[in-house]
Scaffold this motif. Structure first.
Motif, PDB file in Angstrom:
ATOM      1  N   PHE A  12       4.235 -18.209   4.068  1.00 57.94           N
ATOM      2  CA  PHE A  12       4.146 -17.213   3.086  1.00 57.94           C
ATOM      3  C   PHE A  12       5.098 -17.028   2.046  1.00 57.94           C
ATOM      4  O   PHE A  12       6.392 -17.490   2.196  1.00 57.94           O
ATOM      5  CB  PHE A  12       3.711 -15.935   3.906  1.00 57.94           C
ATOM      6  N   LYS A  13       4.686 -16.709   1.064  1.00 59.50           N
ATOM      7  CA  LYS A  13       5.518 -16.501  -0.078  1.00 59.50           C
ATOM      8  C   LYS A  13       6.109 -15.046  -0.516  1.00 59.50           C
ATOM      9  O   LYS A  13       4.801 -14.304  -0.621  1.00 59.50           O
ATOM     10  CB  LYS A  13       5.108 -17.151  -1.464  1.00 59.50           C
ATOM     11  N   LEU A  14       7.270 -14.756  -0.653  1.00 59.78           N
ATOM     12  CA  LEU A  14       7.395 -13.421  -1.098  1.00 59.78           C
ATOM     13  C   LEU A  14       7.737 -13.151  -2.541  1.00 59.78           C
ATOM     14  O   LEU A  14       8.376 -14.346  -2.848  1.00 59.78           O
ATOM     15  CB  LEU A  14       9.000 -12.998  -0.286  1.00 59.78           C
ATOM     16  N   ILE A  15       7.083 -12.306  -3.084  1.00 58.58           N
ATOM     17  CA  ILE A  15       7.165 -12.149  -4.364  1.00 58.58           C
ATOM     18  C   ILE A  15       8.050 -10.787  -4.905  1.00 58.58           C
ATOM     19  O   ILE A  15       7.718  -9.658  -4.336  1.00 58.58           O
ATOM     20  CB  ILE A  15       5.819 -12.143  -4.940  1.00 58.58           C
ATOM     21  N   TYR A  16       8.673 -11.149  -5.726  1.00 55.81           N
ATOM     22  CA  TYR A  16       9.706  -9.774  -6.109  1.00 55.81           C
ATOM     23  C   TYR A  16       9.695  -9.758  -7.548  1.00 55.81           C
ATOM     24  O   TYR A  16       9.830 -10.670  -8.126  1.00 55.81           O
ATOM     25  CB  TYR A  16      11.249 -10.349  -6.057  1.00 55.81           C
TER      26      TYR A  16
END
Length: 137
Positions: free
Chosen positions: A100-104
């Motif tokens: 899963f991709k963490l988006i900041y």
């Protein structure tokens, strides 16, 4: 009985005929042959079998518990460990390359991992994933 018009083709050339079938609920078989304008069949029979589409189960994910959706308060240089407890409620296992991709969208989080590898989780299984977050100084 369905007639599919085909343009005349000179001897030694090939005719390409496209057949399109709608989705069917039961298996359907059809036989086609070329026919002269007067209705006389010639050439080889074409046998077609159309089967209903099989719906493939889709992998799903469900968040059981994890970090609050509220902004995470971290001072510069501070390291926080955050985690998620995820479930696979689908009827199929997750693929080997699941991540899963963490988006900041806040400055200062550039050194944080952007992708967390999960790997396969069997249908109905759960996994706990955590990562360390450190705000740049």
């Amino acid at each position: 009985q369905r007639v599919v018009p085909v343009l005349p083709v000179k001897a030694g050339l090939t005719a390409v005929v496209g057949l399109q079938f709608a989705c069917v609920k039961d298996t359907v078989e059809a036989w086609y042959s070329l026919a002269s304008p007067s209705g006389h069949s010639f050439g080889e029979l074409i046998h077609v079998v159309v089967q209903p589409a099989i719906k493939q189960p889709v992998p799903l994910v469900s968040l059981i518990e994890g970090v609050s959706p509220a902004p995470l308060k971290v001072r510069e240089g501070e390291v926080k460990r955050v985690g998620w407890h995820l479930a696979n409620p689908s009827a199929v296992a997750w693929p080997e390359d699941t991540a899963f991709k963490l988006i900041y969208n806040t400055p200062g989080w550039e050194n944080v991992p952007h992708t967390v590898e999960l790997g396969p989780v069997s249908a109905g299984g759960t996994i706990h994933v955590d990562t360390r977050l450190a705000k740049a100084t």
